[in-house]
Design an enzyme around this catalytic site. Structure first.
Site, PDB file in Angstrom:
ATOM      1  N   ASP A   1     -17.922   3.688  -7.362  1.00 56.71           N
ATOM      2  CA  ASP A   1     -16.869   4.235  -6.513  1.00 56.71           C
ATOM      3  C   ASP A   1     -16.874   5.758  -6.657  1.00 56.71           C
ATOM      4  O   ASP A   1     -16.499   6.293  -7.700  1.00 56.71           O
ATOM      5  CB  ASP A   1     -15.508   3.669  -6.937  1.00 56.71           C
ATOM      6  CG  ASP A   1     -14.386   4.046  -5.973  1.00 56.71           C
ATOM      7  OD1 ASP A   1     -14.583   4.971  -5.160  1.00 56.71           O
ATOM      8  OD2 ASP A   1     -13.309   3.428  -6.040  1.00 56.71           O
TER       9      ASP A   1
ATOM     10  N   HIS B   1     -16.032   2.223  -3.092  1.00 52.68           N
ATOM     11  CA  HIS B   1     -14.583   2.066  -3.118  1.00 52.68           C
ATOM     12  C   HIS B   1     -14.153   0.667  -2.683  1.00 52.68           C
ATOM     13  O   HIS B   1     -13.025   0.248  -2.975  1.00 52.68           O
ATOM     14  CB  HIS B   1     -13.933   3.128  -2.233  1.00 52.68           C
ATOM     15  CG  HIS B   1     -12.460   3.261  -2.443  1.00 52.68           C
ATOM     16  ND1 HIS B   1     -11.891   3.381  -3.704  1.00 52.68           N
ATOM     17  CD2 HIS B   1     -11.420   3.276  -1.561  1.00 52.68           C
ATOM     18  CE1 HIS B   1     -10.577   3.488  -3.580  1.00 52.68           C
ATOM     19  NE2 HIS B   1     -10.274   3.421  -2.294  1.00 52.68           N
TER      20      HIS B   1
ATOM     21  N   TYR C   1       0.841  -1.204   0.000  1.00 54.34           N
ATOM     22  CA  TYR C   1       0.000   0.000   0.000  1.00 54.34           C
ATOM     23  C   TYR C   1       0.876   1.255   0.000  1.00 54.34           C
ATOM     24  O   TYR C   1       0.915   1.995  -0.960  1.00 54.34           O
ATOM     25  CB  TYR C   1      -0.967  -0.014   1.180  1.00 54.34           C
ATOM     26  CG  TYR C   1      -1.977   1.112   1.116  1.00 54.34           C
ATOM     27  CD1 TYR C   1      -3.069   1.016   0.277  1.00 54.34           C
ATOM     28  CD2 TYR C   1      -1.825   2.257   1.883  1.00 54.34           C
ATOM     29  CE1 TYR C   1      -4.006   2.054   0.181  1.00 54.34           C
ATOM     30  CE2 TYR C   1      -2.756   3.294   1.808  1.00 54.34           C
ATOM     31  CZ  TYR C   1      -3.834   3.187   0.960  1.00 54.34           C
ATOM     32  OH  TYR C   1      -4.751   4.218   0.875  1.00 54.34           O
TER      33      TYR C   1
END
Length: 683
Positions: free
Chosen positions: A626, A658, A462
């Site tokens: 999203d 999302h 991430y």
């Protein structure tokens, strides 16, 4: 130089042939999505193991043996639950004594499937805002299809029904908090000019029951280029205070104490978080701070008397001081204690603090020493009880009941084992990044794994927004990947919060390449150890992690055999003009600033993919609904790569926000497609 950069700006806009894919519900765009979805589904759903995997994943998600996590309100335990019968979910409650039982008896408070059917709406649960303390009303948030925008409706917990003529807000990215039973702080779309450039509330109003929203009293107005504004109340009995917050950017804010009609600024550093705990103010620092000549380090947690602080005092007590290997991971408040969750070499421990006779006393809580821990208070106003969750890669999550001041743990619930963990082991290693920084990562693999370079390996990362990636138990990862012979790797790269603000800030804006270098270094280390090779190494990431794998794809395509890019940011020239993108400029930079575009342009995946390069096969996944990261990012990147002749699959769920999926069936399908793709490419 500036003229050349500005000319490049104009050329980039003119040379983007896929802007039409940013029209989320445009007829041509939806037709393109349908064609791409059909291609991906035809290929992946036809694979021999797909249907069995989808069914297994759905069984895991629908399992009635999962832990029903609860929040305690008014002495009752509330839980939102989805399974095969309750597809959209039910909100239910029980007593703590009943919750202790292996099969608690639940009372249904709200059935979302029944509500959606009765109202003809595609409702997805978005949570509730409680009237504290112990009030009998909540504001229920419901979204259409799972986006961030939601409808808010007042609900009576005694009658288990929506309140007739109660508080109701239409669909928007609202921010609402109770002041008392008849008043709310409201930030919502009040009309033109009421939202920030990021699409969040700019104006905070006080809305009184029985009056139209248009008559609500304006309390505060932020600037249009701020991120948002909001109001909230600390309802602790005897210490009630009202606050308004101006969120300038993702990491900077101003806090105001509301005294009557006056707003008094709380003099905290702009980049620090501050909140009250009874008579104390607690401040978490993101950078060094030197008030009254005393230096407090970045990442520290401070506390002192709130009223004395507001009067100019700066006699803080240090509640937590970081080290190169430790950071503050979380904080929970009980009736008489603060519970700090510390991250120590990416493993958690818990410290208990009590404020007695003007000083803070601390003790280490005896908790399991491996994996990830989560702490949440049952009732911070009236109880010292708290929940402790314990989890790691191979042991199903266990939920305990604990009490401040004691180390005894009462087991309450445990997740079932969704795969046999005995054949696997977990190791923690470190890779040397391009600038010499050592970057830790976890490896989960079979004990019999041979270092022959032929093992299918999935590297996940991430690296942004100070988010820490910690060990976790995932039945889906075990069932879909480990049981299929794969190695799973979790990288703790810079940009995350694993080692506090310094680890995050090391990869901000113009230093973003460090996060990418860290990720690439882990990939190279896996190859050097003989665990895998580029032919068998895949990478996956979502949102900011989608940007990460997009950059890895374009910078080092020869290092990977497959890429899964989920709900990603990819067009860094236009990200700030799409949905909530403007709110992330504190993380990435401003593309309209020539100096900042100069470094964004070097890694923006959409601008760095070329027809004469060979790339690994890519699966892009996103969601039409999203409303945080625009699906246009994934759409345009896939379209450009297809035009250039690259082998790309694209799949877009029409619901889900999302998260990418709105219910268990959609989630199971999405991950069955994902792991089927990875297994096909990497084995």
């Amino acid at each position: 130089m500036r003229e050349a950069v500005m000319q490049q700006f104009a050329e980039e806009i003119m040379n983007d042939p896929y802007r039409w894919l940013e029209e989320v519900d445009g007829e041509a765009a939806r037709a393109w999505v349908a064609e791409r979805n059909a291609q991906a589904e035809r290929e992946l759903e036809a694979q021999p193991g797909y249907e069995a995997l989808r069914a297994r994943l759905k069984g895991i998600l629908d399992s009635k043996e999962k832990i029903p996590y609860v929040g305690v309100h008014g002495g009752l335990c509330y839980n939102f639950w989805r399974d095969a019968v309750h597809v959209r979910g039910i909100w239910r409650r029980t007593t703590l004594e009943e919750y202790r039982q292996s099969a608690p008896r639940w009372e249904t408070v709200l059935d979302l499937d029944q509500l959606a059917q009765a109202e003809g709406e595609n409702w997805v649960w978005s949570g509730v805002a409680w009237l504290e303390p112990h009030g009998d009303r909540v504001l229920v948030s419901l979204s259409r299809g799972g986006g961030d925008a939601h409808v808010m409706r007042e609900f009576d917990l005694n009658a288990c029904a929506f309140v007739e003529d109660g508080f109701v807000l239409p669909e928007a990215k609202s921010d609402v908090a109770w002041i008392d039973r008849d008043r709310l702080f409201v930030g919502t779309d009040f009309g033109p000019g009421s939202l920030t450039e990021s699409g969040y509330p700019r104006i905070v109003k006080e809305w009184r029951r029985g009056t139209p929203l248009e008559a609500a009293l304006t309390v505060y107005e932020a600037r249009p280029d701020d991120l948002s504004a909001s109001g909230h109340k600390d309802s602790t009995p005897g210490f009630e205070r009202e606050f308004v917050q101006r969120q300038i950017g993702f990491y900077e804010s101003e806090l105001f104490l509301r005294r009557g009609t006056q707003l008094v600024q709380v003099p905290k550093p702009l980049d620090a978080n501050a909140f009250t705990v009874r008579d104390q103010i607690v401040i978490e620092l993101r950078s060094d701070w030197q008030p009254a000549g005393l230096l407090y380090p970045q990442g520290a947690l401070l506390a002192m008397d709130f009223e004395r602080f507001m009067a100019g005092g700066r006699e803080f007590q240090l509640l937590f001081t970081p080290t190169p290997e430790t950071s503050l991971d979380g904080l929970a408040v009980t009736k008489s204690a603060l519970l700090l969750t510390i991250l120590d070499k990416v493993k958690n421990r818990v410290v208990e603090l009590r404020h007695l006779d003007g000083a803070w006393q601390r003790r280490e809580v005896a908790v399991p020493g491996m994996g990830a821990l989560g702490v949440s208070a049952l009732d911070p106003d009236a109880s010292d009880d708290y929940f402790l969750t314990v989890t790691d890669f191979l042991h199903p999550t266990t939920l305990y009941l604990m009490q401040a001041g004691r180390d005894e743990r009462e087991p309450l619930k445990a997740m079932p084992a969704f795969f046999d963990a005995h054949p696997y082991s977990v190791g923690q290693h470190a890779a040397r990044s391009a600038d010499g920084t050592m970057v830790p990562y976890f490896v989960v693999m079979s004990r019999d794994t041979q270092a022959n370079g032929a093992n299918p390996t999935l590297l996940y990362g991430y690296g942004g927004f100070e988010v820490s990636l910690k060990p976790f138990y995932s039945g889906m990862t075990g069932a879909a990947w480990l049981d299929a012979g794969g190695i799973y790797v979790l990288a703790n790269i810079r940009g995350g919060g694993e080692f506090g603000p310094r680890w995050h800030q090391a990869a901000l804006k113009g230093q973003r390449q460090r996060a990418f270098d860290d990720f690439l270094a882990v990939a190279e280390d896996l190859v050097a150890r003989g665990l895998t090779s580029p032919r068998h190494l895949g990478i996956m990431g979502g949102s900011n992690g989608g940007l990460l794998v997009g950059a890895a794809l374009t910078q080092r395509p020869e290092l990977f055999g497959a890429v899964v890019c989920q709900v990603p940011l990819l067009d860094m020239r236009r990200y700030h003009e799409l949905l909530a993108g403007a709110s992330w400029m504190g993380e990435y930079g401003d593309p309209d600033d020539p100096a900042e575009w100069s470094y964004l342009a070097r890694y923006s995946p959409y601008h760095n993919v070329f027809p004469d390069r060979v790339y690994p096969r890519v699966l892009f996944t996103t969601s039409t609904r999203d409303d945080r990261v625009h699906p246009g990012h994934a759409r345009k990147m896939a379209a450009r790569m297809l035009e250039q002749g690259h082998d790309v699959l694209y799949w877009e769920n029409t619901e889900g926000g999302h998260a990418g999926a709105a219910d268990n069936a959609q989630t199971a399908r999405m991950y069955a497609l994902t792991y089927t793709f990875l297994l096909r490419q990497l084995k």
